[in-house]
Write an enzyme that holds these catalytic residues in place. Structure first.
Site, mmCIF file in Angstrom:
data_model
loop_
_atom_site.group_PDB
_atom_site.id
_atom_site.type_symbol
_atom_site.label_atom_id
_atom_site.label_comp_id
_atom_site.label_asym_id
_atom_site.label_seq_id
_atom_site.Cartn_x
_atom_site.Cartn_y
_atom_site.Cartn_z
ATOM 1 N N CYS A 53 43.400 45.758 39.495
ATOM 2 C CA CYS A 53 42.674 46.503 38.455
ATOM 3 C C CYS A 53 43.092 47.976 38.459
ATOM 4 C CB CYS A 53 41.164 46.416 38.675
ATOM 5 S SG CYS A 53 40.538 44.730 38.679
ATOM 6 N N ARG A 136 40.095 38.813 33.477
ATOM 7 C CA ARG A 136 40.803 39.877 32.732
ATOM 8 C C ARG A 136 40.910 39.431 31.275
ATOM 9 N NH1 ARG A 136 42.609 42.833 37.067
ATOM 10 N NH2 ARG A 136 42.875 41.528 38.903
HETATM 11 C C1 BEZ Z 1 42.318 43.056 41.969
HETATM 12 O O1 BEZ Z 1 43.123 43.380 42.840
HETATM 13 O O2 BEZ Z 1 42.162 43.689 40.931
HETATM 14 C C2 BEZ Z 1 41.513 41.822 42.176
HETATM 15 C C3 BEZ Z 1 42.092 40.771 42.827
HETATM 16 C C4 BEZ Z 1 41.349 39.638 43.051
HETATM 17 C C5 BEZ Z 1 40.021 39.582 42.628
HETATM 18 C C6 BEZ Z 1 39.477 40.647 41.944
HETATM 19 C C7 BEZ Z 1 40.211 41.776 41.713
#
Ligand code: BEZ
Length: 236
Positions: A53, A136
């Site tokens: 993110c 997402r």
């Molecule tokens: C992230 O790195 O954005 C992420 C990865 C796995 C679950 C939630 C967020």
């Protein structure tokens, strides 16, 4: 099956964007009314202070002027609270560099949605992926408040923001010129004549349109110069 959770229909392409009021990092918004007359991309991310993110926010924020030039506002959302959002965005600006992008300020609103009210309305909570985080999701909403494209990615997959920009330009070009865009289209490439699903004989469609090339009755294209597309879709 009884899950004990309220079942809500997921919005679809062509539906009016579900309405909501929310608190964001830029103050309160009433959606989609505050964006009437503009394109807007409403997107969700799973959680603040997570690496994928973070890379996405740095990338999207670095492209905000480009989306603005194309007449499109950005609005983010996660099921975190406002103070988490503020702390995360401050940390991104002060400490994080991604692919040479650093000192990046996120100026578009990031919605706090602890109740998951908005995330549920938009089908962003997909329990098979995660019951407590939004996937997402990306919603492209046009100036009339109609959903025009929806893209969902799983938690593990960071989005391609060049593709999101390409989608925006292609949607605007389709509206502006009454055309459709073929696979991997970019401004300057040939476009498909007639909006998707239209029909009519090649002869009818060729009459008076000498720039049109038909390989068969169902496969006609024409040229629109890159500058013509960009002139029409930017700053609108
Ligand atoms: C992230 O790195 O954005 C992420 C990865 C796995 C679950 C939630 C967020």
């Amino acid at each position: 099956m009884e899950t004990g959770q309220e079942v809500q229909a997921m919005p679809r392409i062509g539906d009016p964007a579900p309405e909501f009021k929310a608190v964001t990092t830029q103050g309160e918004i009433t959606f989609p009314a505050d964006y009437s007359g503009k394109w807007v991309i409403l997107f969700s991310h799973p959680a603040d202070f997570t690496p994928v993110c973070t890379s996405e926010f740095i990338t999207f924020a670095s492209m905000e002027d480009k989306f603005e030039e194309a007449g499109c506002k950005l609005v983010g959302l996660s099921v975190d609270g406002l103070y988490s959002h503020i702390a995360w965005l401050r940390t991104i600006k002060e400490k994080i560099e991604y692919r040479g992008m650093k000192d990046v300020e996120v100026n578009f609103p990031l919605i706090e949605d602890i109740t998951m009210n908005v995330a549920r309305k938009y089908g962003m909570i997909q329990p098979g992926e995660d019951t407590t985080k939004a996937v997402r999701a990306v919603f492209f909403i046009d100036p009339k408040g109609t959903i025009r494209t929806i893209i969902y990615y799983p938690l593990s997959l960071g989005r391609n923001f060049d593709e999101l920009y390409r989608v925006l330009i292609a949607l605007k070009a389709a509206d502006e010129f009454g055309i459709a865009t073929p696979a991997d289209w970019r401004p300057g490439d040939d476009v498909i004549v007639g909006p998707a699903g239209s029909c009519g004989s090649a002869k009818d469609r060729m009459d008076g349109k000498e720039d049109m090339q038909c390989q068969d009755w169902f496969f006609c294209s024409r040229k629109i110069a890159k500058e013509t597309v960009l002139d029409a879709v930017l700053k609108k």
